[in-house]
Design a protein around this motif. Structure first.
Motif, mmCIF file in Angstrom:
data_model
loop_
_atom_site.group_PDB
_atom_site.id
_atom_site.type_symbol
_atom_site.label_atom_id
_atom_site.label_comp_id
_atom_site.label_asym_id
_atom_site.label_seq_id
_atom_site.Cartn_x
_atom_site.Cartn_y
_atom_site.Cartn_z
ATOM 1 N N UNK A 102 34.069 40.698 49.357
ATOM 2 C CA UNK A 102 34.688 39.797 48.376
ATOM 3 C C UNK A 102 34.711 40.440 46.998
ATOM 4 N N UNK A 103 33.703 41.265 46.704
ATOM 5 C CA UNK A 103 33.678 41.963 45.419
ATOM 6 C C UNK A 103 34.843 42.952 45.305
ATOM 7 N N UNK A 104 35.091 43.684 46.379
ATOM 8 C CA UNK A 104 36.179 44.675 46.365
ATOM 9 C C UNK A 104 37.546 44.006 46.355
ATOM 10 N N UNK A 105 37.642 42.856 47.000
ATOM 11 C CA UNK A 105 38.943 42.216 47.182
ATOM 12 C C UNK A 105 39.636 41.869 45.864
ATOM 13 N N UNK A 106 38.860 41.521 44.839
ATOM 14 C CA UNK A 106 39.484 41.108 43.581
ATOM 15 C C UNK A 106 40.119 42.284 42.833
ATOM 16 N N UNK A 107 39.887 43.507 43.328
ATOM 17 C CA UNK A 107 40.423 44.691 42.642
ATOM 18 C C UNK A 107 41.492 45.407 43.467
ATOM 19 N N UNK A 108 42.080 44.718 44.435
ATOM 20 C CA UNK A 108 43.135 45.329 45.246
ATOM 21 C C UNK A 108 44.422 45.535 44.444
ATOM 22 N N UNK A 109 45.139 46.595 44.827
ATOM 23 C CA UNK A 109 46.485 46.840 44.277
ATOM 24 C C UNK A 109 46.517 46.888 42.751
ATOM 25 N N UNK A 110 45.620 47.664 42.163
ATOM 26 C CA UNK A 110 45.570 47.778 40.703
ATOM 27 C C UNK A 110 45.912 49.215 40.281
ATOM 28 N N UNK A 111 46.527 49.326 39.094
ATOM 29 C CA UNK A 111 46.883 50.650 38.574
ATOM 30 C C UNK A 111 45.628 51.464 38.253
ATOM 31 N N UNK A 189 41.500 41.629 27.395
ATOM 32 C CA UNK A 189 42.274 42.871 27.508
ATOM 33 C C UNK A 189 43.070 42.947 28.816
ATOM 34 N N UNK A 190 43.239 41.796 29.497
ATOM 35 C CA UNK A 190 44.043 41.712 30.729
ATOM 36 C C UNK A 190 43.470 42.559 31.861
ATOM 37 N N UNK A 191 42.169 42.444 32.056
ATOM 38 C CA UNK A 191 41.497 43.121 33.162
ATOM 39 C C UNK A 191 40.866 42.092 34.100
ATOM 40 N N UNK A 192 40.540 42.542 35.282
ATOM 41 C CA UNK A 192 39.744 41.759 36.228
ATOM 42 C C UNK A 192 38.348 42.357 36.259
ATOM 43 N N UNK A 193 37.324 41.498 36.225
ATOM 44 C CA UNK A 193 35.934 41.972 36.201
ATOM 45 C C UNK A 193 35.151 41.363 37.356
ATOM 46 N N UNK A 194 34.233 42.172 37.926
ATOM 47 C CA UNK A 194 33.266 41.660 38.900
ATOM 48 C C UNK A 194 32.035 42.546 38.882
ATOM 49 N N UNK A 195 30.953 41.997 39.392
ATOM 50 C CA UNK A 195 29.697 42.755 39.469
ATOM 51 C C UNK A 195 29.087 42.582 40.848
ATOM 52 N N UNK A 196 28.560 43.665 41.386
ATOM 53 C CA UNK A 196 27.755 43.616 42.606
ATOM 54 C C UNK A 196 26.440 44.314 42.298
ATOM 55 N N UNK A 197 25.379 43.522 42.057
ATOM 56 C CA UNK A 197 24.077 44.061 41.641
ATOM 57 C C UNK A 197 24.246 44.860 40.352
ATOM 58 N N UNK A 198 24.003 46.170 40.403
ATOM 59 C CA UNK A 198 24.106 46.989 39.186
ATOM 60 C C UNK A 198 25.446 47.706 39.073
ATOM 61 N N UNK A 199 26.383 47.379 39.944
ATOM 62 C CA UNK A 199 27.696 48.026 39.993
ATOM 63 C C UNK A 199 28.736 47.125 39.340
ATOM 64 N N UNK A 200 29.294 47.572 38.192
ATOM 65 C CA UNK A 200 30.275 46.785 37.442
ATOM 66 C C UNK A 200 31.661 47.408 37.599
ATOM 67 N N UNK A 201 32.660 46.553 37.835
ATOM 68 C CA UNK A 201 34.021 47.052 38.045
ATOM 69 C C UNK A 201 35.028 46.289 37.182
ATOM 70 N N UNK A 202 35.921 47.056 36.538
ATOM 71 C CA UNK A 202 37.050 46.503 35.796
ATOM 72 C C UNK A 202 38.326 47.102 36.389
ATOM 73 N N UNK A 203 39.354 46.281 36.531
ATOM 74 C CA UNK A 203 40.628 46.808 37.038
ATOM 75 C C UNK A 203 41.785 46.137 36.305
ATOM 76 N N UNK A 204 42.909 46.818 36.281
ATOM 77 C CA UNK A 204 44.070 46.270 35.576
ATOM 78 C C UNK A 204 45.349 46.940 36.056
ATOM 79 N N UNK A 205 46.476 46.260 35.822
ATOM 80 C CA UNK A 205 47.792 46.838 36.085
ATOM 81 C C UNK A 205 48.517 47.201 34.791
ATOM 82 N N UNK A 206 47.804 47.150 33.670
ATOM 83 C CA UNK A 206 48.397 47.565 32.400
ATOM 84 C C UNK A 206 48.809 49.038 32.466
ATOM 85 N N UNK A 207 49.826 49.386 31.704
ATOM 86 C CA UNK A 207 50.277 50.779 31.706
ATOM 87 C C UNK A 207 49.201 51.714 31.168
#
Length: 581
Positions: A102-111, A189-207
């Motif tokens: 579920x953590x990975x799913x929110x970052x699918x298909x991002x630039x 800043x138009x990003x998606x954020x999630x955390x899994x324990x100590x692993x933080x992820x930001x993703x976006x489709x911005x140019x």
């Protein structure tokens, strides 16, 4: 009653002990009298990166205490989310119904996908932070003495220890403020954020990736570091960034989040799947397989090495691959069709075939003990209780454990979602025919020189047995009798049916309990094992009978009626011993 209200109502050690299901003296001993050196066992394990991870494993009593604290806090979180109408989460680690998938799913298909790790995530959360959280947090606002006790249960050497069952849930509670601040920044800043324990992820489709979150260092086009706003928020929240694990991933290359590929659909790495298949191939042919680990040579250089893996490790790998596949299928299905995920696939793909082969090898070809496969979950409980109650009469069904005590000398194939879907073990003699056919075909591939054990399929001797009886006749090419003690089908596979009555009538396994036991009432209801006549207003079924009548009272109830059945099982062990070289 509300778990959160009960926790907030506690004011002393006696209250806390009662809430956690402990005697106050036992809780006081663990926290204040038990020597510190005996509370934890410290050791290190090698991480996939080659670094060492310190583990502090709590003593059995402390571990149980921390497990109950973890369960209590998770129940409280669930209540809080219901009250606040929270239906999504920012943190996916160590939470019910959430995972790395579920953590990975929110970052699918991002630039862009940007990952950072926090240094010593658990270790940065000290005793004071834990105690202060439970006192000051508006959702808890506990009495200071109670907050102190919870911190004492959870902490070791002034920090949350790796290896404690309560550390994950408490780290999520304290890390929630960090999540809120980072989610606010991500939205800005138009990003998606999630955390899994100590692993933080930001993703976006911005140019262009927002500089508030990450900036290119300029040393090369693929070198990135956290932006100043991101650094400030993390530092302000009491954590630090592990700069060596900071990375930016682009849509034209392979992007992964917590070990899963996210470019299009969620998937495991192809190398991971290929390695798993190779492990299974080596296992079924040689009886062993190897896993790669990192070690260090005399010059302190990291080198690859291989050690023998365990069936449990390989099962975990295959289960993980399968869980990702099931997740993707579930997402693409209508709600009305999702029940198909619990049934065997009509056309199993490559990964499913490998998993099926492994499960048949593990449970049928090379188990460590004789195996019994029953028609239902409750039958396992009945038999365990009967064997334990008459262990002196059936020594072949028992074994001496390392501590000198007697334990079961046989094992049971567990019926769960995995065996139900992969092997078709959902219950009923009709499905047992399919599993026999599957094993008959797959066992030809198994060449491993391992010690064999008998596999006993136990069924009710009723009309439902007729189909299986006909199949046995066809396979063995000989006339068989339903009164037979057992049926040797092929190789190490046997079928045992419940003994018919003296006048030749059908039987089911419940017939071997005394009439008095079957007349036991639970909450005013009577036992009824027959589905067609079952009425939940006046009846209770097999599950409650097995758990709360048979197993709960296994040391005192009369189970002598099971002797003929246990004798048949023991006779199979004797017969297999004669057939084995």
């Amino acid at each position: 009653m509300s778990k959160l209200k009960n926790l907030k109502a506690t004011s002393n050690l006696l209250d806390v002990a009662d809430l956690l299901g402990f005697k106050s003296k036992a809780l006081a001993y663990i926290l204040y009298k038990k020597p510190v050196s005996e509370r934890y066992k410290s050791f290190e394990i090698l991480k996939s990166s080659g670094d060492m991870r310190p583990i502090n494993a709590p003593s059995p009593a402390l571990k149980l205490l921390q497990k109950r604290l973890s369960t209590l806090l998770q129940d409280c979180i669930k209540e809080i989310n219901v009250i606040k109408n929270v239906k999504t989460t920012l943190s996916h680690g160590f939470k019910r119904k959430y995972s790395i998938i579920t953590n990975a799913n929110v970052h699918r298909n991002k630039r862009y996908v940007f990952n950072i790790d926090l240094i010593n995530f658990f270790g940065e959360i000290n005793f004071g932070r834990v105690r202060g959280f439970f006192i000051l947090n508006r959702n808890f606002e506990l009495e200071p003495d109670v907050a102190t006790i919870l911190a004492q249960i959870a902490c070791h050497n002034n920090q949350l220890p790796q290896g404690s069952p309560s550390s994950p849930v408490i780290s999520n509670l304290i890390g929630h403020l960090l999540d809120i601040r980072l989610a606010k920044l991500a939205k800005y800043v138009s990003c998606t954020y999630s955390r899994y324990a100590d692993d933080l992820t930001f993703s976006t489709n911005r140019r262009d990736f927002p500089s508030e979150v990450a900036i290119n260092t300029g040393t090369n086009t693929h070198s990135w570091k956290a932006g100043k706003k991101l650094e400030k928020i993390i530092d302000r929240s009491g954590f630090s960034i592990n700069e060596s694990k900071t990375r930016m991933q682009y849509m034209n290359s392979r992007q992964d989040v917590t070990g899963l590929i996210v470019n299009r659909k969620i998937n495991t790495r192809s190398e991971y799947r290929h390695t798993a298949r190779a492990m299974v191939y080596r296992l079924i042919n040689t009886g062993k397989f190897q896993i790669k680990i990192f070690s260090f040579d005399d010059d302190d250089k990291k080198v690859d090495s291989f050690i023998d893996g365990s069936l449990q490790q390989l099962n975990g790998i295959l289960s993980f691959i399968d869980s990702v596949s099931v997740y993707n299928r579930k997402k693409d299905m209508n709600l009305s069709n999702r029940d198909k995920l619990t049934k065997p696939p009509d056309k199993p793909d490559c990964n499913e075939k490998v998993y099926q082969s492994f499960l048949l090898y593990k449970n049928f070809y090379a188990p460590s003990k004789p195996v019994i496969l029953c028609e239902g979950k409750t039958d396992n409980i009945y038999l365990k209780a009967a064997i334990q109650s008459m262990e002196k009469d059936y020594p072949k069904l028992m074994e001496k454990k390392d501590d000198g005590k007697l334990g079961l000398g046989i094992c049971f194939i567990k019926r769960n979602a995995t065996t139900g879907r992969m092997l078709g073990l959902e219950g009923g003699s009709g499905e047992l025919i399919n599993i026999i056919k599957m094993y008959k075909m797959e066992r030809i591939k198994f060449k491993a020189p391992v010690k064999r054990q008998p596999i006993i399929i136990l069924v009710d001797n009723d009309d439902g047995f007729n189909g299986l009886f006909g199949y046995i006749t066809n396979v063995t090419k000989s006339k068989v009798d339903k009164n037979a003690e057992f049926f040797h089908v092929f190789d190490n596979l046997y079928v045992v049916a419940t003994p018919l009555t003296p006048n030749g009538k059908n039987t089911s396994i419940e017939d071997f309990f005394t009439d008095n036991l079957k007349k036991t009432t639970l909450s005013g209801k009577v036992f009824n094992p027959i589905f067609k006549t079952f009425n939940d207003k006046i009846h209770y079924g097999k599950n409650h009978f097995a758990k709360y009548v048979v197993w709960k009272n296994r040391k005192t109830v009369d189970l002598v009626g099971f002797k003929p059945l246990l004798t048949r099982i023991e006779d199979v062990l004797i017969d297999f011993g004669k057939r084995s070289p």
